[in-house]
Design a protein around this motif. Structure first.
Motif, short mmCIF file in Angstrom:
data_model
loop_
_atom_site.label_atom_id
_atom_site.label_comp_id
_atom_site.label_asym_id
_atom_site.label_seq_id
_atom_site.Cartn_x
_atom_site.Cartn_y
_atom_site.Cartn_z
N LEU A 95 53.53 54.20 178.48
CA LEU A 95 53.73 55.30 179.42
C LEU A 95 52.50 55.61 180.27
O LEU A 95 52.58 56.42 181.19
N THR A 148 62.13 53.53 169.09
CA THR A 148 61.28 53.28 170.25
C THR A 148 59.91 53.88 169.97
O THR A 148 59.82 55.03 169.51
N PHE A 160 63.98 59.48 179.77
CA PHE A 160 64.13 58.02 179.75
C PHE A 160 65.58 57.57 179.67
O PHE A 160 65.86 56.39 179.43
N LYS A 218 57.46 51.26 174.73
CA LYS A 218 57.27 51.68 176.12
C LYS A 218 55.83 52.12 176.32
O LYS A 218 55.34 52.99 175.60
N GLY A 222 59.58 44.19 173.45
CA GLY A 222 59.70 44.92 174.71
C GLY A 222 60.80 45.95 174.74
O GLY A 222 60.69 46.98 175.42
N ARG A 237 50.10 44.52 175.93
CA ARG A 237 51.36 44.19 176.63
C ARG A 237 51.75 42.74 176.37
O ARG A 237 52.93 42.43 176.17
N TYR A 295 56.63 55.07 171.82
CA TYR A 295 56.11 55.45 173.13
C TYR A 295 54.59 55.51 173.03
O TYR A 295 54.04 56.37 172.32
N LYS A 349 62.31 58.13 167.33
CA LYS A 349 61.40 58.24 168.48
C LYS A 349 60.00 58.51 167.95
O LYS A 349 59.73 59.55 167.35
N ASN A 363 61.61 47.81 172.34
CA ASN A 363 61.31 48.89 171.41
C ASN A 363 60.01 49.64 171.72
O ASN A 363 59.74 50.67 171.10
#
Length: 370
Positions: A260, A231, A189, A258, A254, A245, A233, A200, A256
Motif C-alpha cells: 500500500l 490478505t 479495496f 498488497k 500476489g 515485490r 496489507y 485481514k 494475497n
C-alpha cells in the motif's frame, strides 16, 4: 510573550515512529508559547513538511554526505541563529554529532531523545563508533528523554535522570475515526474476492531489515499452504520494497499480499483489520502499537520488542521469530477481546499516552529552560 523556538534534529519528517510522535505533540502544543522547527538532512520533501509549515514551523535542510560535515554545517547554522537556545535531537547514536555541534555553538540546552533499543550494528568498526556515540550522548546532553525504560537503558545506560515521555497519540480522535471505519478495508479495496470471513492482516513500518518483512512473507506462505483465505496489507516504503515485490511474485503470493505504500489512513486500516503483525528484530516503543491498541486491534509482536508496549488490554501477544508456523497457529486460534472504549481510554491515560497531556508537560519543560 516571546515565542520560544525549539530546533528538532531529524533525518526527514516522514510518517515514521519518532516523526509521528513529534507531530502528535506538535499539533497539540501551545503555539503562542512554543514553536517547533526541524533540521533535516535531505532536500526531499517529507510527508509532514506541508503541515509543519501550516502550523508555523520551518523545515531546514542541511545537506552533506558525511556526519562530520553535517555536524560542522549544523554548528555554523546554530552560531548564525543564536535564538535557538534548545536543540532536541532524535537520531539515536547520531545525536552525538548534533550535541557536539550544539555545544560548539554555545547552545545551553541540548536534549538527546532515545527512540530505540538497539542500533542493529555488529561489525567491530560500528561497535567502536557505538561506544563513542553512547559516551558522547551521556556526556553532552543537558536533558535526557526516552520513550521507555529499555530505550533509556540503551542510549543512556540508566533510567535515572531520564524523563520517560511515552509515544503519545490523539486518543479521542483515533477512537472516533476507528468507530466509523470498521469496514474500511472492504470498502476501500472492493473485497471482490474476500468477504468479512477473509483474514485481514496489516503490517505498518518502513520496508527495511529491522522490520523483518522477510518473516512476514514466511507467515503468508504458511497461511497459503494451509489454504487460509487472507490478505496481508503491507503499509510503508523503504529500500527493500523491490526485493520484497520480487519475492512475492516468485512465491505466487500476489493474490494475497498488497503493498500500500505510504498512507494517511492508517487509523482506518487498523480499525478494519483483524490482526496486526510486527515481527521486528528490535524496536524502541513503537507508536503504531499504541495506535493499534487505541483502535482495539490485536497485535502479534516479536518477543524482541519491549514488553512495555503492552498496556494490559489483552491486545498484544509476544511471539518468537524463529517459526512462522507458531505465528500462523496464533493467527488462527486467537479470539481478540471485544474492545471497551472506556477501558482503552483509561489505560492510555494511565500509561501517559495522551498527546494533549504530554504536549502540556513538554511545553512546561521547554519554558523552564532558561
Amino acid at each position: 510573550m516571546t515565542i520560544r523556538r525549539v530546533l528538532h534534529i531529524v533525518g526527514k519528517m516522514d510518517r515514521a515512529g519518532a516523526e509521528t510522535m513529534l507531530m502528535n505533540l506538535y499539533r497539540h502544543i501551545d503555539h503562542s508559547q512554543i514553536q517547533f522547527d526541524f533540521v533535516t538532512f535531505t532536500n526531499e520533501i517529507g510527508d509532514y513538511d506541508a503541515e509543519i509549515t501550516a502550523l508555523g514551523g520551518r523545515v531546514i535542510p542541511i545537506l552533506a554526505g558525511h556526519s562530520l560535515t553535517r555536524m560542522l554545517k549544523l554548528k555554523k547554522f546554530l552560531k548564525q541563529q543564536p535564538d535557538y537556545q534548545i536543540v532536541h535531537a532524535h537520531m539515536l547514536l547520531n545525536n552525538a554529532f548534533h550535541l557536539l555541534a550544539a555545544k560548539g555553538a554555545g547552545v545551553p540546552h541540548r536534549i538527546s531523545h532515545s527512540h530505540s533499543t538497539s542500533n542493529g550494528k555488529t561489525n567491530i568498526i560500528k561497535k567502536i563508533y557505538e561506544q563513542w556515540a553512547l559516551i558522547t550522548n551521556r556526556t553532552l546532553a543537558t536533558k535526557r528523554i526516552s520513550c521507555g525504560d529499555h530505550a533509556a537503558n540503551y542510549l543512556f545506560g540508566t533510567t535515572k535522570d531520564v524523563w520517560l515521555l511515552p509515544n503519545a497519540v490523539d486518543i479521542q480522535k483515533m477512537i472516533s475515526v476507528a468507530n466509523q471505519s470498521r469496514h474500511y478495508i472492504n470498502q476501500e479495496f472492493g473485497a471482490k474476492r474476500l468477504g468479512d470471513e477473509g483474514l485481514k492482516i496489516i503490517q505498518v513500518g518502513r520496508l527495511n531489515e529491522v522490520k523483518n518483512h522477510q518473516f512476514s512473507l514466511e507467515i503468508a506462505e504458511q497461511l497459503k499452504k494451509r489454504q487460509i483465505d487472507f490478505t496481508l496489507y503491507i503499509v510503508g516504503q523503504g529500500p527493500l520494497e523491490d526485493k520484497l515485490r520480487r519475492q512475492v511474485k516468485e512465491q505466487t503470493l500476489g493474490g494475497n499480499i498488497k503493498f500500500l505504500g505510504m498512507r494517511t489512513d492508517i487509523t482506518e486500516l487498523m480499525a478494519s483489520a483483524d490482526y496486526m503483525i510486527m515481527p521486528s528484530l528490535h524496536e524502541g516503543f513503537p507508536v503504531v502499537l499504541v495506535e493499534s491498541q487505541t483502535v482495539g486491534l490485536m497485535a502479534l509482536v516479536s518477543d524482541q520488542v519491549s514488553p512495555e508496549v503492552d498496556l494490559g488490554l489483552g491486545l498484544v501477544c509476544f511471539l518468537p521469530i524463529q517459526s512462522a508456523n507458531v505465528w500462523v497457529d496464533s493467527l488462527l486460534s486467537f479470539q481478540p477481546p471485544i474492545s471497551n472504549e472506556a477501558e482503552i481510554m483509561n489505560a492510555l491515560n494511565v500509561h501517559g499516552f495522551s498527546a494533549a497531556t504530554n504536549s502540556q508537560k513538554l511545553t512546561q519543560m521547554y519554558l523552564n529552560m532558561r
